[in-house]
Every structure is written in C-alpha cells, then in structure tokens.
Design an enzyme around this catalytic site. Structure first.
Site, PDB file in Angstrom:
ATOM      1  N   HIS A 133      99.729  71.691  61.115  1.00 54.86           N
ATOM      2  CA  HIS A 133      98.357  72.192  61.197  1.00 54.86           C
ATOM      3  C   HIS A 133      98.232  73.590  61.793  1.00 54.86           C
ATOM      4  CE1 HIS A 133      97.288  68.230  59.920  1.00 54.86           C
ATOM      5  NE2 HIS A 133      95.993  68.439  60.042  1.00 54.86           N
TER       6      HIS A 133
ATOM      7  N   ARG B  13      98.731  62.326  70.803  1.00 53.32           N
ATOM      8  CA  ARG B  13      97.846  62.593  69.655  1.00 53.32           C
ATOM      9  C   ARG B  13      98.122  63.963  69.032  1.00 53.32           C
ATOM     10  NH1 ARG B  13      91.449  61.086  68.753  1.00 53.32           N
ATOM     11  NH2 ARG B  13      91.344  61.972  66.670  1.00 53.32           N
TER      12      ARG B  13
ATOM     13  N   HIS C 111      92.011  71.806  52.680  1.00 53.34           N
ATOM     14  CA  HIS C 111      92.636  71.519  53.973  1.00 53.34           C
ATOM     15  C   HIS C 111      93.991  70.812  53.794  1.00 53.34           C
ATOM     16  CE1 HIS C 111      93.086  70.419  58.172  1.00 53.34           C
ATOM     17  NE2 HIS C 111      93.258  69.159  57.806  1.00 53.34           N
TER      18      HIS C 111
ATOM     19  N   ARG D  75      71.351  61.936  72.690  1.00 53.01           N
ATOM     20  CA  ARG D  75      72.546  61.747  73.528  1.00 53.01           C
ATOM     21  C   ARG D  75      73.512  60.701  72.977  1.00 53.01           C
ATOM     22  NH1 ARG D  75      68.566  62.082  77.613  1.00 53.01           N
ATOM     23  NH2 ARG D  75      68.518  64.186  78.502  1.00 53.01           N
TER      24      ARG D  75
ATOM     25  N   HIS E  72      96.222  75.735  59.490  1.00 59.70           N
ATOM     26  CA  HIS E  72      94.896  76.263  59.867  1.00 59.70           C
ATOM     27  C   HIS E  72      94.862  77.779  59.740  1.00 59.70           C
ATOM     28  CE1 HIS E  72      93.572  72.543  62.403  1.00 59.70           C
ATOM     29  NE2 HIS E  72      93.153  72.464  61.162  1.00 59.70           N
TER      30      HIS E  72
ATOM     31  N   LYS F  59      87.241  62.237  66.122  1.00 53.34           N
ATOM     32  CA  LYS F  59      87.030  63.691  66.231  1.00 53.34           C
ATOM     33  C   LYS F  59      85.881  64.071  65.319  1.00 53.34           C
ATOM     34  CE  LYS F  59      91.491  65.688  67.502  1.00 53.34           C
ATOM     35  NZ  LYS F  59      92.596  66.563  67.042  1.00 53.34           N
TER      36      LYS F  59
ATOM     37  N   ASN G 123      99.008  66.822  64.596  1.00 47.65           N
ATOM     38  CA  ASN G 123      98.793  68.197  64.131  1.00 47.65           C
ATOM     39  C   ASN G 123     100.028  68.778  63.438  1.00 47.65           C
ATOM     40  OD1 ASN G 123      96.144  68.281  65.188  1.00 47.65           O
ATOM     41  ND2 ASN G 123      96.997  68.610  67.230  1.00 47.65           N
TER      42      ASN G 123
ATOM     43  N   GLU H 297      98.239  64.390  53.827  1.00 44.28           N
ATOM     44  CA  GLU H 297      98.085  63.772  55.156  1.00 44.28           C
ATOM     45  C   GLU H 297      98.856  62.446  55.222  1.00 44.28           C
ATOM     46  OE1 GLU H 297      96.531  65.096  57.798  1.00 44.28           O
ATOM     47  OE2 GLU H 297      95.021  66.509  57.069  1.00 44.28           O
TER      48      GLU H 297
ATOM     49  N   LYS I 151      97.595  55.898  62.955  1.00 46.53           N
ATOM     50  CA  LYS I 151      96.591  56.698  63.680  1.00 46.53           C
ATOM     51  C   LYS I 151      95.943  55.855  64.782  1.00 46.53           C
ATOM     52  CE  LYS I 151      93.292  60.312  63.564  1.00 46.53           C
ATOM     53  NZ  LYS I 151      92.559  61.334  62.845  1.00 46.53           N
TER      54      LYS I 151
ATOM     55  N   GLU J 172      93.553  63.558  73.033  1.00 48.56           N
ATOM     56  CA  GLU J 172      94.625  64.516  72.737  1.00 48.56           C
ATOM     57  C   GLU J 172      95.193  65.197  73.982  1.00 48.56           C
ATOM     58  OE1 GLU J 172      94.286  66.489  68.874  1.00 48.56           O
ATOM     59  OE2 GLU J 172      95.196  68.234  69.790  1.00 48.56           O
TER      60      GLU J 172
HETATM   61  P1  NAD Z   1      85.238  67.165  51.545  1.00 47.48           P
HETATM   62  O1  NAD Z   1      84.486  66.273  52.436  1.00 47.48           O
HETATM   63  O2  NAD Z   1      84.710  68.534  51.319  1.00 47.48           O
HETATM   64  O3  NAD Z   1      85.409  66.446  50.138  1.00 47.48           O
HETATM   65  C1  NAD Z   1      86.103  67.117  49.105  1.00 47.48           C
HETATM   66  C2  NAD Z   1      85.257  67.207  47.821  1.00 47.48           C
HETATM   67  O4  NAD Z   1      85.244  65.933  47.189  1.00 47.48           O
HETATM   68  C3  NAD Z   1      83.796  67.579  48.055  1.00 47.48           C
HETATM   69  O5  NAD Z   1      83.385  68.415  47.024  1.00 47.48           O
HETATM   70  C4  NAD Z   1      83.082  66.224  47.948  1.00 47.48           C
HETATM   71  O6  NAD Z   1      81.753  66.380  47.534  1.00 47.48           O
HETATM   72  C5  NAD Z   1      83.899  65.532  46.911  1.00 47.48           C
HETATM   73  N1  NAD Z   1      83.935  64.072  46.969  1.00 47.48           N
HETATM   74  C6  NAD Z   1      84.006  63.295  48.074  1.00 47.48           C
HETATM   75  N2  NAD Z   1      84.195  62.021  47.722  1.00 47.48           N
HETATM   76  C7  NAD Z   1      84.233  61.979  46.380  1.00 47.48           C
HETATM   77  C8  NAD Z   1      84.427  60.937  45.439  1.00 47.48           C
HETATM   78  N3  NAD Z   1      84.704  59.683  45.810  1.00 47.48           N
HETATM   79  N4  NAD Z   1      84.366  61.249  44.113  1.00 47.48           N
HETATM   80  C9  NAD Z   1      84.145  62.534  43.726  1.00 47.48           C
HETATM   81  N5  NAD Z   1      84.009  63.555  44.565  1.00 47.48           N
HETATM   82  C10 NAD Z   1      84.047  63.283  45.882  1.00 47.48           C
HETATM   83  O7  NAD Z   1      86.739  67.372  52.034  1.00 47.48           O
HETATM   84  P2  NAD Z   1      87.834  66.416  52.681  1.00 47.48           P
HETATM   85  O8  NAD Z   1      89.123  66.930  52.188  1.00 47.48           O
HETATM   86  O9  NAD Z   1      87.513  64.980  52.519  1.00 47.48           O
HETATM   87  O10 NAD Z   1      87.694  66.733  54.238  1.00 47.48           O
HETATM   88  C11 NAD Z   1      87.991  68.005  54.758  1.00 47.48           C
HETATM   89  C12 NAD Z   1      87.300  68.146  56.083  1.00 47.48           C
HETATM   90  O11 NAD Z   1      87.801  67.146  56.976  1.00 47.48           O
HETATM   91  C13 NAD Z   1      87.524  69.485  56.755  1.00 47.48           C
HETATM   92  O12 NAD Z   1      86.299  69.966  57.252  1.00 47.48           O
HETATM   93  C14 NAD Z   1      88.448  69.151  57.906  1.00 47.48           C
HETATM   94  O13 NAD Z   1      88.265  70.006  59.008  1.00 47.48           O
HETATM   95  C15 NAD Z   1      88.034  67.746  58.235  1.00 47.48           C
HETATM   96  N6  NAD Z   1      89.065  66.967  58.918  1.00 47.48           N
HETATM   97  C16 NAD Z   1      88.699  66.287  60.032  1.00 47.48           C
HETATM   98  C17 NAD Z   1      89.619  65.512  60.700  1.00 47.48           C
HETATM   99  C18 NAD Z   1      89.209  64.703  61.897  1.00 47.48           C
HETATM  100  O14 NAD Z   1      90.071  64.118  62.560  1.00 47.48           O
HETATM  101  N7  NAD Z   1      87.923  64.614  62.185  1.00 47.48           N
HETATM  102  C19 NAD Z   1      90.939  65.413  60.215  1.00 47.48           C
HETATM  103  C20 NAD Z   1      91.277  66.113  59.059  1.00 47.48           C
HETATM  104  C21 NAD Z   1      90.328  66.885  58.411  1.00 47.48           C
HETATM  105  N1  GLY Z   2      93.274  65.149  62.799  1.00 42.43           N
HETATM  106  C1  GLY Z   2      94.047  65.029  63.957  1.00 42.43           C
HETATM  107  C2  GLY Z   2      93.483  64.050  64.919  1.00 42.43           C
HETATM  108  O1  GLY Z   2      92.621  63.264  64.577  1.00 42.43           O
HETATM  109  O2  GLY Z   2      93.877  64.060  66.039  1.00 42.43           O
END
Ligand code: NAD
Ligand code: GLY
Length: 391
Positions: free
Chosen positions: A271, A264, A289, A143, A275, A165, A268, A207, A250, A260
């Site tokens: 997005h 917030r 992304h 939990r 998306h 998130k 997006n 971003e 942020k 949101e």
């Molecule tokens: P990711 O986590 O897949 O990382 C991208 C690639 O880089 C991967 O292959 C990873 O192994 C590699 N990598 C990571 N750090 C590294 C480093 N320092 N050196 C070498 N390689 C490295 O992708 P991302 O772009 O970081 O994140 C995308 C994800 O984030 C999506 O799933 C998206 O939905 C999510 N997201 C979430 C939010 C939120 O608010 N929670 C906001 C935006 C995106």
């Molecule tokens: N990625 C958009 C948010 O965190 O609200």
C-alpha cells in the site's frame, strides 16, 4: 433453522433461513463484536436481521447510482415483504469523488431532513467508496448511530467492509479524515458480483492475493492452483472460500489490533507504494485502488528481495501470478501513466500516514506468506528498487 448467536450485542435467537448455506465469520471485539455472513442471494437474510434488530426503527440506505436499481431497491422490496419500515434511499455519484467533504455533508443534511434518530440504522450498499463514506456518516451523525455493510464489490467484501476503517478524502490527501467505527454486521452476497465489471473484479482479487502473501502461504498456494482463475469466472465455491478465508484473516488481525498499533499494519502490504502511485495518477480512472495494490505488492516483493528476504524466484512467482490474472505488475502497465521520478515517489511516500520519525515504514515479505513492518533499510536500496521500476 434456529441460529443461536453468542454476540454480546444482543443475546437472543436469530431465525435465519438457509443458514446452512451461509458461512459466518466472527469479528471478536468485545462489545463491538459482529458477524460477517457470506453466501449467495442474501436479501432475505439481511431483511430478517434488520426486522429482528431494527424492525421498529427508521432505516437509511446509502448507495451509489450504479447499484441503486440493481441492489438497493430489491433490498427495499425484501424489507417491505417482512413488514418493516421502508428505508429512505440516498444515492451518490459512483466513484472516489463521492468520498468528499461536500458529499459527506449532503448525507448528514439528508439524514436530518428525513428525521434520522440516534436509534436509526444506516445500511451501506455499495463498494468501498460507499462503505467508507456511510461508515463515517454513521460514526459522526449524532455522535454515532448503527450501520451495517452490504458490500457489492469483491474488494469491499474481502477488505474494506470489515474492520471498521471509515474515511473521506480532503484535497490534502486520501482518507485523511475518518474514524475507526465498526458495523453491526456485514453481508457478503456473491450474487451481486455477477454485475461487477471484470476490471473491478480483478482489482478486488489483488486484495485477496495480498492475504495469501502476508499471512497464509497455504491460501496463496490454493490461489496459485487454478482457484484464482475459477473465482474470476464466478465459480461460487471458489468465491465463497476466498471471501471467507480473507474475512477470517482480517477478523483475526483486527481482533488483535483494532486501531493499527501493531499487527494490523501488515494489511498495508503493497500500500505504501500503491498509494503513492494512486496519488501520482490523481486518483483517476487510470489506476483502481486494487490495481495500485497489485503493482505495490510487486514493488514490495522486489524491495524484500533487495533486503535479502525473498529470492528472485519468489519475486517471479508473485509477478507472474499477478500478470496471469490480468492485473498490472509494473509502471508501464498503467495507461497514460504520468512521467514521474524516484523523487516524486519519495515525496508522496513521505506523507504516508504510516511514516513516522524513523522514516517511511514498509511491509516487507520475510518469506511467501510471512511479513513484517520495517523502517530499517538503506536509502540506496529503496532508491534502486524505485529506479529499476521507473526505468
Ligand atoms: P467503488 O466503491 O468505487 O466501486 C467500484 C465501481 O464499481 C463503482 O463504479 C461502483 O459504482 C461499481 N459497483 C459497485 N458494486 C457493483 C456491482 N455489484 N455491480 C456493478 N457495479 C458495481 O470502489 P471499490 O474498489 O469497491 O473501493 C475502493 C475504495 O475503498 C477506495 O476509496 C479505498 O480507499 C477504499 N478502501 C477502504 C478500505 C478500508 O479498510 N476501509 C480498504 C481498502 C479500500
Ligand atoms: N485496509 C487495511 C485495514 O483495514 O487495516
């Protein structure tokens, strides 16, 4: 130097080495408040934080295979040097497919097998995939147990690690299962960005530019003024300032609207379009992304112009900047893009989490640096923008 925290979580002094070189951004959320630390080579500070707050607890690092040797193991060494318990490490495959129900369940089983308790700490070391997955694991295990974020991609440092998130994907859609669950701290270490492939760095940059467009025209001007290129070349001053400014924006937005219900949603920007493109490209390697967000912001700019908010000169400023930093700005920039129609885009966008009874909500730019959410637009205007984009 002694750093005195006003964090309501724990009212005691934290001794942080070299704190003068570290930028600290506060996320104000009453009892869920936390700090974001931004600097270079932060392992010692991360270890200090963990030793202070979780020194006698069991520790669990969740990472992916690309960063395990690079960053999870060195952090383990830093913790060992502080004399705290060696963390257990669980490494999942790199990439979006790890945000699955199957991997999520594996993580939970691993925690049980390794004896994780309610007072254990999860340490998310990786990009947005790991942050989202580890955050949801932390939110749901027993939990809810504490977790901290150690984001290793630029995208994760400026966006996904902040704000709470967390989510995984199901076959019916991305991020459909998750929780709002805040970390106890976030550590953005610019040193880890040196190993990030340029494509990932650029995806994270999309971003960063988004924050300028949606909230802060002065920051946008700073990026336009050569600092975008500087930070993509790892200029530390530029990286630290950009990460700090994005985290400040942020934090300000999330502090006003954690779940949101209002402001917030501005985060997006780009997005809804982005998306849909990611979904139509099957979330595969054709479109990261951040790249989808870059194209989505160009579409949002064109839509904003169609609705009479932006001038065509403003649209050109945005598209030219996105092209200049090497990000995709149009559909033809996606390699092996599938043949899609306006109807295909409309169908996917209608399933967007932000769609409601009034229709699909879009973040539009009222001016550079100023945005609002709207669902009042003529269907023809949207249709025409998409038609021009795809043809
Ligand atoms: P990711 O986590 O897949 O990382 C991208 C690639 O880089 C991967 O292959 C990873 O192994 C590699 N990598 C990571 N750090 C590294 C480093 N320092 N050196 C070498 N390689 C490295 O992708 P991302 O772009 O970081 O994140 C995308 C994800 O984030 C999506 O799933 C998206 O939905 C999510 N997201 C979430 C939010 C939120 O608010 N929670 C906001 C935006 C995106
Ligand atoms: N990625 C958009 C948010 O965190 O609200």
């Amino acid at each position: 130097m002694v750093y005195i925290t006003d964090d309501p979580l724990i009212l005691k002094n934290i001794v942080m080495k070299d704190i003068s070189d570290i930028n600290v951004v506060d996320v104000h959320l009453t009892a869920r408040s936390y700090k974001i630390y931004i600097g270079c080579n932060l392992n010692e500070q991360i270890a200090d934080f963990i030793a202070d707050y979780y020194g006698d607890k069991s520790l669990f690092i969740l990472c992916d295979t690309s960063v395990e040797e690079l960053y999870a193991r060195p952090l383990t060494e830093a913790l060992r040097a502080k004399g705290v318990n060696a963390p257990h490490i669980y490494s999942v495959p790199s990439g979006e497919q790890s945000k699955s129900v199957h991997i999520y369940a594996d993580c939970l089983s691993w925690l049980v097998q390794e004896g994780a308790k309610r007072d254990s700490l999860i340490i998310a070391v990786g990009g947005g995939v790991i942050g989202d997955l580890a955050g949801f694991v932390a939110a749901s295990y027993m939990r809810g147990i504490d977790f901290i974020q150690v984001p290793t991609t630029l995208l994760a440092q400026v966006e996904s690690s902040v704000g709470g998130k967390t989510a995984i994907n199901i076959p019916e859609g991305k991020n459909l299962v998750g929780a709002f669950y805040q970390p106890k701290a976030v550590f953005c270490d610019s040193a880890v960005l040196k190993t990030l492939p340029m494509r990932e760095l650029r995806a994270g940059y999309a971003e960063i530019y988004k924050y300028g467009l949606l909230w802060d025209s002065a920051f946008m001007a700073w990026l336009e003024d050569g600092h975008a290129e500087a930070l993509l070349k790892h200029d530390l001053h530029a990286v630290h300032y950009a990460v700090k400014r994005c985290c400040e924006i942020k934090a300000e937005i999330v502090s006003q609207d954690e779940r949101e219900g209002g402001v917030r949603a501005l985060l997006n920007l780009g997005h809804t379009f982005g998306h849909a493109l990611e979904a139509l490209c099957s979330y595969d390697d054709r479109l990261r992304h951040g790249e989808a967000v870059a194209i989505g912001m160009c579409l949002a700019a064109r839509f904003s112009a169609k609705l009479g908010y932006l001038s065509s000169a403003d649209v050109e400023i945005i598209e030219a900047h996105i092209r200049r930093v090497g990000l995709p700005s149009q559909y033809a920039d996606i390699p092996d893009a599938p043949e899609i129609t306006v109807d295909d885009m409309m169908k996917v966008m209608a399933k967007d989490k932000k769609a409601d009874a009034k229709g699909i909500n879009f973040v539009v730019m009222q001016a550079l640096g100023r945005t609002k959410v709207t669902s009042s637009y003529a269907a023809d205007d949207l249709h025409n923008v998409l038609h021009e984009f795809l043809n």
